[in-house]
Design a protein around this motif. Structure first.
Motif, PDB file in Angstrom:
ATOM      1  N   GLY A  10       0.822  -1.217   0.000  1.00 32.03           N
ATOM      2  CA  GLY A  10       0.000   0.000   0.000  1.00 32.03           C
ATOM      3  C   GLY A  10       0.844   1.250   0.000  1.00 32.03           C
ATOM      4  O   GLY A  10       0.569   2.214   0.700  1.00 32.03           O
ATOM      5  N   GLY A  11       1.903   1.218  -0.833  1.00 30.19           N
ATOM      6  CA  GLY A  11       2.644   2.445  -1.133  1.00 30.19           C
ATOM      7  C   GLY A  11       2.032   3.048  -2.387  1.00 30.19           C
ATOM      8  O   GLY A  11       1.029   2.534  -2.922  1.00 30.19           O
ATOM      9  N   THR A  30      -8.042  -6.490  -4.704  1.00 28.01           N
ATOM     10  CA  THR A  30      -7.790  -6.426  -3.258  1.00 28.01           C
ATOM     11  C   THR A  30      -6.331  -6.040  -3.025  1.00 28.01           C
ATOM     12  O   THR A  30      -5.428  -6.675  -3.567  1.00 28.01           O
ATOM     13  N   VAL A  31      -6.120  -4.989  -2.216  1.00 26.22           N
ATOM     14  CA  VAL A  31      -4.754  -4.589  -1.840  1.00 26.22           C
ATOM     15  C   VAL A  31      -4.478  -5.122  -0.440  1.00 26.22           C
ATOM     16  O   VAL A  31      -5.321  -4.986   0.459  1.00 26.22           O
ATOM     17  N   LEU A  32      -3.287  -5.693  -0.242  1.00 29.00           N
ATOM     18  CA  LEU A  32      -2.882  -6.138   1.092  1.00 29.00           C
ATOM     19  C   LEU A  32      -1.698  -5.296   1.549  1.00 29.00           C
ATOM     20  O   LEU A  32      -0.659  -5.263   0.864  1.00 29.00           O
ATOM     21  N   GLU A  33      -1.857  -4.627   2.666  1.00 31.87           N
ATOM     22  CA  GLU A  33      -0.789  -3.771   3.204  1.00 31.87           C
ATOM     23  C   GLU A  33      -0.536  -4.178   4.646  1.00 31.87           C
ATOM     24  O   GLU A  33      -1.468  -4.272   5.437  1.00 31.87           O
ATOM     25  N   LYS A  34       0.723  -4.408   4.985  1.00 31.15           N
ATOM     26  CA  LYS A  34       1.027  -4.923   6.325  1.00 31.15           C
ATOM     27  C   LYS A  34       0.840  -3.879   7.431  1.00 31.15           C
ATOM     28  O   LYS A  34       0.581  -4.224   8.575  1.00 31.15           O
ATOM     29  N   GLU A  35       0.967  -2.606   7.093  1.00 39.71           N
ATOM     30  CA  GLU A  35       0.847  -1.560   8.128  1.00 39.71           C
ATOM     31  C   GLU A  35      -0.616  -1.187   8.345  1.00 39.71           C
ATOM     32  O   GLU A  35      -1.480  -1.546   7.581  1.00 39.71           O
TER      33      GLU A  35
END
Ligand SMILES: Cc1cc2nc3c(=O)[nH]c(=O)nc-3n(C[C@H](O)[C@H](O)[C@H](O)COP(=O)(O)OP(=O)(O)OC[C@H]3O[C@@H](n4cnc5c(N)ncnc54)[C@H](O)[C@@H]3O)c2cc1C
Length: 399
Positions: A10-11, A30-35
């Motif tokens: 998600g940058g 679908t976007v997966l962002e760890k933060e």
């Protein structure tokens, strides 16, 4: 049947790709962002410059996508009412010794179609930046300042409005290629996608290994530290003042940047970070550091760049050295004008097993997975162009 498309990261690049997918009506995104928030790493910790494309090798992806991305970024900011300030940039030859390198950049700028670029002499330079010093410069009036985190959030709004989903706190810990798609593992769920696009920045090599991609290129994290210029002295810099960069190194050198909110920063330098997200000397990961030191190209890189490394590390720990370097371009600068170190950023710079730092953007395709393996500056400027390039040339190339 509707395709399911996953994007890791998600940058600004991952979100630009998700937006392009939703705008093209390409499946369920679908976007997966760890933060817990978007843009927490490189995208939210950079110089905020929309590059005009001066330096890049003609014909390279950087040169082509920066030119297109700059225009798309300008149009997007206008459409969303986001700040976009063409403060302009000077690339300054401090002495006659820099003239030859400046001429190379001028040639490249002309080939790359940098708009309204002009070579100026020492006195013309001071009409543009009255407090700068140098024997000659290139002036790029359309180089601009923006807020890349705000741009990312605005693009994310478009993704959600277009029917896409953005999952925060969703760290991908494994990927398995399966017949007809890819299984993506997070600590709380297993997700199945028909296609997957990876834009994991500082972790792009780690995620690439999940899908069995080659170990090379690997990410070598380089921290860039900034000093803030005392608000009472910010009149010393009207726009952006850059040195002539060392062509052996993919970084632009410590520069003065008037940001989109009128703050002025000096930096970034480039020191090896001791962790992928090593935003200060105190953040150390033995695993990341050992991975860099034991990489086959480490000895070659150290041999070729040790002088530059010693200089950068010294300037990082000794403010006077950093200051003296900056003062070459603004002689009225005083040490007390550099008031405090502000949020540093860590560049995800790829290097290969021969020890070479990759200059251009790099992409790999492994089965149904597209991997963006090197997306350093100007990838923020170029994000929307990178999105179209990846979709047309990799993700949907074989349709
Ligand atoms: C100091 C500095 C100055 C710069 N200045 C400029 C500039 O002025 N102009 C310019 O154009 N460019 C600049 N850049 C470069 C620019 O910031 C980057 O090229 C750009 O932000 C890259 O975006 P990205 O989305 O690829 O990476 P990132 O913004 O780093 O995003 C990657 C995302 O992936 C997520 N992620 C990683 N692993 C996983 C996982 N396993 N699961 C889920 N999520 C994961 C991370 O949390 C992160 O949010 C600069 C960079 C730095 C560091």
């Amino acid at each position: 049947m509707t395709e399911r498309i996953g994007v890791i990261g998600g940058g600004i690049v991952g979100i630009a790709i998700a937006r392009a997918l939703t705008q093209r009506g390409e499946g369920e995104v679908t976007v997966l962002e760890k933060e817990r928030r978007l843009a927490m790493h490189q995208t939210g910790r950079n110089s905020g410059v929309v590059h005009a494309g001066l330096y890049y090798a003609p014909g390279s992806l950087k040169a082509r996508l920066c030119a297109i991305g700059r225009e798309l970024t300008r149009e997007f900011c206008a459409e969303k009412n986001l700040p976009y300030r063409e403060v302009g940039k000077l690339v300054v030859a401090a002495t006659d010794a820099d003239r030859a390198a400046l001429a190379v950049i001028e040639d490249r700028s002309i080939t790359n179609g940098v708009p309204d670029l002009r070579r100026v002499n020492g006195s013309e330079l001071r009409e543009i930046e009255p407090h700068a010093a140098g024997v000659a410069a290139l002036h790029s009036p359309h180089t601009a300042a923006v807020d890349y985190a705000a741009i990312t959030e605005a693009m994310a709004d478009d993704v959600r409005r277009g029917g896409g989903t953005i999952l925060l706190g969703a760290e991908v810990t494994g990927i398995r290629q399966e017949p007809g798609g890819v299984r993506v593992v997070t600590p709380t769920a297993d997700l199945h996608f028909d296609r997957l696009i990876v834009c994991a920045g500082l972790h792009s090599d780690v995620v690439a290994r999940f899908v069995g991609a080659s170990a090379s290129p690997k990410i070598l994290p380089f921290r860039g530290e900034y000093w803030e210029l005392d608000p009472a002295r910010q009149h010393l810099v009207r726009g952006m003042i850059y040195p002539v960069p060392d062509p052996r190194f993919p970084f632009l050198g410590v520069h003065f940047t008037r940001g989109v909110y009128d703050d002025v920063h000096v930096g970034p330098n480039a020191v090896p970070a001791l962790a992928r997200e090593g935003y200060s000397w105190g953040r150390i990961s033995a695993k990341d550091t050992w991975a860099s030191l034991s990489w086959p190209g480490a000895a070659t890189l150290a041999r070729e760049h040790w002088r530059m490394g010693v200089k950068e590390v010294t300037a990082s720990v000794l403010k006077r050295v950093y200051f003296e370097d900056a003062r070459r371009f603004v002689p009225e600068l005083e040490m007390k004008d550099l008031t405090r170190k502000t949020a540093a950023g860590v560049r995800a710079q790829a290097w290969d097993s021969s020890g070479a730092l990759l200059d251009d953007f790099a992409v790999d395709q492994v089965g149904a997975v597209t991997l963006l393996r090197n997306a350093p500056s100007p990838a923020a400027t170029s994000s929307m162009a990178i999105a179209d390039y990846l979709l047309d040339n990799y993700v949907f190339a074989r349709r």
